[in-house]
Design an enzyme around this catalytic site. Sequence first.
Site, short mmCIF file in Angstrom:
data_model
loop_
_atom_site.label_atom_id
_atom_site.label_comp_id
_atom_site.label_asym_id
_atom_site.label_seq_id
_atom_site.Cartn_x
_atom_site.Cartn_y
_atom_site.Cartn_z
N ILE B 293 0.85 -1.20 0.00
CA ILE B 293 0.00 0.00 0.00
C ILE B 293 0.88 1.24 0.00
O ILE B 293 0.66 2.19 -0.76
CB ILE B 293 -0.97 -0.01 1.21
CG1 ILE B 293 -1.90 -1.22 1.11
CG2 ILE B 293 -1.78 1.28 1.25
CD1 ILE B 293 -2.78 -1.44 2.31
N GLU B 314 10.84 6.58 9.37
CA GLU B 314 11.91 5.92 10.09
C GLU B 314 13.17 5.89 9.24
O GLU B 314 14.27 5.92 9.75
CB GLU B 314 11.50 4.52 10.52
CG GLU B 314 10.60 4.53 11.74
CD GLU B 314 9.25 3.91 11.49
OE1 GLU B 314 8.67 3.39 12.45
OE2 GLU B 314 8.77 3.94 10.35
#
Lengths: 522, 522
Positions: B293, B314
């Site tokens: 996704i 991140e």
Amino acid sequence: MTSKLISETLKQRVRRPSLFSKLTTVDDLINSGFFKDGMRMGWSGFTGVGYPKITPIALAEYVEKNNLQGKLRFDLYVGASTAAETENRWARNGMIARRYPYQVGKDIQKEINMNRTLFADKHLSEFPLDLVSGYYTLEKKGNVREKIDVVIVEATAITEEGNIIPGASVGATPEIVQSAANVIIEVNTFLPNFEGLHDITLSKFAPYKFPNLIQRVDDRVGTVWEPWLLALPDDKIVAIMESTRPDRTSDSDLQDDCSRAIANNILEFLEHEVNMGRLPKQLLPLQSGVGNIANAIIGGLADGPFTDVEVWTELSFASATSVAFSPIGFKRFYEMWDELKDRLVLRSQSVSNSPEIIRRLGVIAMNTPVELDIYAHANSTHVCGTKMLNGLGGSNDFLRNSKLSIMHTPSTRPTKKDPTGISCIVPMCSHIDSTEHDLDVIVTERGLADCRGKAPVERARLIIDNCVHPDYQPILRDYFDIAEKKCLAIGAAHQPQMLDKVFKMHLNVMSDENTMKIKSWD
Amino acid sequence: MTSKLISETLKQRVRRPSLFSKLTTVDDLINSGFFKDGMRMGWSGFTGVGYPKITPIALAEYVEKNNLQGKLRFDLYVGASTAAETENRWARNGMIARRYPYQVGKDIQKEINMNRTLFADKHLSEFPLDLVSGYYTLEKKGNVREKIDVVIVEATAITEEGNIIPGASVGATPEIVQSAANVIIEVNTFLPNFEGLHDITLSKFAPYKFPNLIQRVDDRVGTVWEPWLLALPDDKIVAIMESTRPDRTSDSDLQDDCSRAIANNILEFLEHEVNMGRLPKQLLPLQSGVGNIANAIIGGLADGPFTDVEVWTELSFASATSVAFSPIGFKRFYEMWDELKDRLVLRSQSVSNSPEIIRRLGVIAMNTPVELDIYAHANSTHVCGTKMLNGLGGSNDFLRNSKLSIMHTPSTRPTKKDPTGISCIVPMCSHIDSTEHDLDVIVTERGLADCRGKAPVERARLIIDNCVHPDYQPILRDYFDIAEKKCLAIGAAHQPQMLDKVFKMHLNVMSDENTMKIKSWD
């Protein structure tokens, strides 16, 4: 506007003569037809202080006199709770269509739990930002201005430049004013002029947001007044009125043996942390909720081995003299005004509850939940999962970002049929507001569970052994043992639960048995 | 140490001659008896890159050869997950007594769910801070130093001053090194020297913490190397070895119709937010998890109406070229090294996931949960409430602090007996990691529910209407209607639930029926 409206006291407080033309009475304001059904309305105020008084009370009287119950309804935006004399009475009159993000009062809770008042609770640090971002007015396009139809602000003075000096709270007032099309000001001459006590910043937004430079509890980075005139043209000021009503706060809760035992457990733990070198001798800034346990902790700190402890909380103090704003506390506060006012800073909730500042200062956060579970999740809002109390408030702002997060609760509470009919520690919280990832330490009058670095199964044993009431220890040990065995059998035992029985204690206390003491887990 | 150990490539990378004396082979290191059962061990590494390779693999071989399974066990501290070749193999050999705070791999998950490896997951931004604060080594007193026995770090170079240049991740390495008594360095000469790519800061602690001044995605506030030598005396360096093993990453997930439909729903929503004036045309920095996704969203952005979109995640990029670090992605990345390295900054996870920075930048956060519930709580970790997958990771760091928090999921997943046997939207999540107070928007391939400003009962109707799979809409509508009626009858309907039936869908899929499609709520 007649000159009789301008008392000598008021003249000293409203220092901008061009605003005298806005002075009016609350009756004239209401009779002018300004207030209309369906309006979005903001108030100043936070946890029972600094809220507008004469306008809401007069509006309630108007509704009662003219049998307009349920016909003059508002969406109400306030930083946190106000007082029974205003929103509870409004709730009884069906005057609140929506309410954000926190409230206190039996009548408003009744409306909320019947969904006649639509309520959404939200982290107190985020509510003002979401408001200015337009998240509560999704159908409106463009600029932040005029998203809320009117804001009623309590002030203790207005400066020569036209800036508002708030009263005993800042809360979300800066952002509500930022979002408002019209402003009504109640200048409270019963209160002292709070000038100098506040530190107010307006919210900036990404991509134009910059670091907040607060590094100490008593740092100041804003202004002492709310710079509304810079943002609002004069014709947006609908009315200025004099108010002489005090904040209606409640008496402090009395300390009892249970709250003293909890406080002692916490104080012992803090001393241990100092001895282990994980906390400095003066500790780190404390955040503490309100109530008898908080009072017992503050009392214990005064007697304890710690020196120069500071408090950082929704009501931010540069010293830990008191958090009590009971009527007696307020009286003492006003009497010692000159001495105390330099030891106190009042900030907006987007700063006092800011993750950035809480984490930077290394705040030690302490809060009381509705219930905890054996894996250290916390329910702060919904009794038996469905019935709203007051809302999330700032609890998760603090627990989520603090250096040390502590949840304290009596191990049991009474029901009508059983003096220990409710265990405040259950297999799974029936609603979760702070997760196992947010909580470090759990405390009851029975003892303390230091959950740091523990796996869920270790936490469960520790919490049951150290914190659970003896009446419930065998019940919860049984639950854990059976759940662990069943989950191990299917290789899924990281956080053992039995989904078919997990709320059996809740269901039992909701039944005629009226106690969580179930006979077995079968 | 023989000169043959010092290849020409290695000499170019280890630029501090005094460290040549530390060069050794992994076999010599293991045979020296340095590694002992019960050690606390840290590794560099984050989400499958930058982890040490030759030492863990050689240790696993040593255990297998000498039948030491279950007899050489370590507490393992790594910023996030590493790779199957290391921790999964260690798990199979019973080498992991404890693991913090995130992991990926079938075998380690098996050990964790049997409680043979004790695991606790934690917000990735907090794990390094808690570690240096001594929260994982509660019995140790005083200074932070020497809390962890040894850390194994992958480097791509060591500077003249003795500073470590990390590889493809920073993660929690700075804090793990800060906490370690001994350091082992694997200099990876297969990888390019990553010098210049990183922005590394060491963690400071209250009351000595100061503002992080990052205000833009590409701002730099630290150094490009890890200043370990300043903190660690030379005799703490146990060994330096050459490694030539690549990071073992997996291929990217393929985009399918479902992920493209979800991505389209999100892109349409972002366009709407731009049109409504709530987001700027270049959006705000995006954080996105990994997987199909996320890839579809990034793909859609490239085609979409937005310009100059930045990504803050991140793995922090100063441009949105790609988040794919599949083997092919890595190959391309190395080929375009000179061009790409200036568009990328790698930071420590205490910065990349910092609430302070996420809120300041106004990040748009997107994550996939295990399941969501009709009131917008999210389960990110435990299947059916008890079985740990990978851990919380950074999901709540982002969702809790972002300007706009989006959870996306397919509306259903298959079971063995039913292609839509699992509804990813349930009455109540069986474990909660992010609460209703954290989530703004929920998206499935069916549609999007904008939950901002909505009361729980409004949210439930919206989510059921817009996001739930048609197979489950009647089931969940039924649930909500019955629960609402029952809760209204007792004046407790703010968040209607039936605690006796709330997990009936979960129990049904766990039974032989193997589907969440229950026949009725009776």
